[in-house]
Design a protein around this motif. Structure first.
Motif, PDB file in Angstrom:
ATOM      1  N   ASP A 103      11.101  -7.948  -0.678  1.00  0.00           N
ATOM      2  CA  ASP A 103      10.040  -7.278  -0.587  1.00  0.00           C
ATOM      3  C   ASP A 103      10.016  -6.654   0.809  1.00  0.00           C
ATOM      4  O   ASP A 103       9.825  -5.456   0.980  1.00  0.00           O
ATOM      5  N   ASN A 104      10.294  -7.486   1.825  1.00  0.00           N
ATOM      6  CA  ASN A 104      10.241  -7.313   3.049  1.00  0.00           C
ATOM      7  C   ASN A 104      11.312  -6.103   3.377  1.00  0.00           C
ATOM      8  O   ASN A 104      11.007  -5.226   4.275  1.00  0.00           O
ATOM      9  N   MET A 105      12.477  -6.135   2.799  1.00  0.00           N
ATOM     10  CA  MET A 105      13.713  -5.491   3.181  1.00  0.00           C
ATOM     11  C   MET A 105      13.251  -3.989   2.585  1.00  0.00           C
ATOM     12  O   MET A 105      13.549  -3.096   3.221  1.00  0.00           O
ATOM     13  N   ILE A 106      12.651  -3.727   1.341  1.00  0.00           N
ATOM     14  CA  ILE A 106      12.279  -2.715   0.833  1.00  0.00           C
ATOM     15  C   ILE A 106      11.257  -1.869   1.771  1.00  0.00           C
ATOM     16  O   ILE A 106      11.307  -0.871   1.800  1.00  0.00           O
ATOM     17  N   ARG A 107      10.256  -2.593   2.190  1.00  0.00           N
ATOM     18  CA  ARG A 107       9.290  -2.128   2.972  1.00  0.00           C
ATOM     19  C   ARG A 107       9.905  -1.577   4.225  1.00  0.00           C
ATOM     20  O   ARG A 107       9.667  -0.540   4.777  1.00  0.00           O
ATOM     21  N   LEU A 108      10.657  -2.502   4.722  1.00  0.00           N
ATOM     22  CA  LEU A 108      11.473  -2.033   6.098  1.00  0.00           C
ATOM     23  C   LEU A 108      12.380  -0.597   5.780  1.00  0.00           C
ATOM     24  O   LEU A 108      12.368   0.276   6.514  1.00  0.00           O
ATOM     25  N   LEU A 109      13.163  -0.639   4.545  1.00  0.00           N
ATOM     26  CA  LEU A 109      14.018   0.310   4.450  1.00  0.00           C
ATOM     27  C   LEU A 109      12.902   2.020   4.208  1.00  0.00           C
ATOM     28  O   LEU A 109      13.358   2.893   4.691  1.00  0.00           O
ATOM     29  N   ASN A 110      11.607   1.630   3.737  1.00  0.00           N
ATOM     30  CA  ASN A 110      11.078   2.864   3.740  1.00  0.00           C
ATOM     31  C   ASN A 110      10.537   3.473   4.759  1.00  0.00           C
ATOM     32  O   ASN A 110      10.267   4.638   4.964  1.00  0.00           O
TER      33      ASN A 110
END
Length: 253
Positions: free
Chosen positions: A21-28
């Motif tokens: 979840d953290n990584m997807i938020r960062l990618l966005n």
């Protein structure tokens, strides 16, 4: 492809790891600098097999360079500037000295402490991990290990192998270790919860599977840890000369 931007393909096993979840938020946050594609492989065994994916996440830059560690902002800054980041395997000092404190069943209400092992737990990613696990409707999802102060020092989590998207055996009577943690230089905190899980699963399953790195501890390992706990090495299942040599290990119950 966006005007010469680097292409980043992010493959992930839903929220099996709450850090996804953290990584997807960062990618966005980097969609205007990097051409980003997300692929949830939870129900896509063919894609997981095609990508030789055995980690909860896989990052591929420009369809050729693979990365396995949790994403950081520094990684994306380099990618945004057309630089391929360097990645080194995590090779901590591993103790073989067995110790057993308090070992408890890992039910959904205990994940509040279990998820502390990842270091970047938030209320959002914790909730997503719980929702991910609820779909499997298990009584418990593993065991956790606490020291005399009640602090988390180790744990082991599992799911039925039939629901795992990786290219592994998916027999109905097989359990798969999704995560074995934590590594310490003074004591082996992982064997005690693993032993309790094996007792718990005996009768319901005929064997346990795991994916272990040969020398490192990510996604699980090292290989000697499993061998010393009675697992059989079924051979190399994937190798990346720059990062890992993964083995499939099994144990009859």
């Amino acid at each position: 492809m966006m005007g010469g931007c680097m292409v980043l393909d992010f493959y992930y096993f839903s929220y099996q790891c709450l850090l996804n979840d953290n990584m997807i938020r960062l990618l966005n946050e980097y969609r205007d600098k990097i051409d980003i594609n997300l692929y949830d492989i939870s129900n896509n065994h063919l894609l997981a097999g095609e990508m030789k994916m055995f980690f909860p996440t896989l990052i591929v830059l420009d369809k050729k360079k693979r990365y396995y560690s949790p994403l950081r902002k520094s990684f994306l800054e380099q990618a945004a500037n057309g630089i391929y980041p360097e990645e080194k395997p995590f090779l901590p000092t591993i103790s073989r000295t067995f110790i057993k404190g308090t070992v408890e069943q890992l039910s959904l209400d205990k994940f509040d402490i279990a998820c502390d092992c990842c270091g970047d737990k938030t209320s959002e990613n914790y909730k997503k991990k719980i929702e991910f696990l609820k779909q499997y409707d298990l009584d418990i999802y593993g065991f956790i290990h606490k020291n005399g102060k009640g602090e988390l020092v180790g744990g082991v989590e599992y799911l039925p192998a039939k629901v795992i998207p990786y290219d592994i055996p998916h027999d109905e009577d097989t359990a798969f270790l999704t995560c074995v943690y934590m590594t310490d230089a003074a004591y082996d905190y992982k064997s005690a919860p693993l032993m309790e899980l094996e007792k718990y699963l005996t009768g319901e399953y005929k064997r346990i599977l795991a994916i272990s790195d040969e020398k490192g501890v990510f996604p699980n390992g090292d290989l000697d840890f499993f061998i010393s706990n009675g697992f059989r090495d079924e051979g190399v299942i994937f190798e990346d000369e720059n990062y890992c040599r993964l083995h499939l290990v099994t144990k009859k119950l």
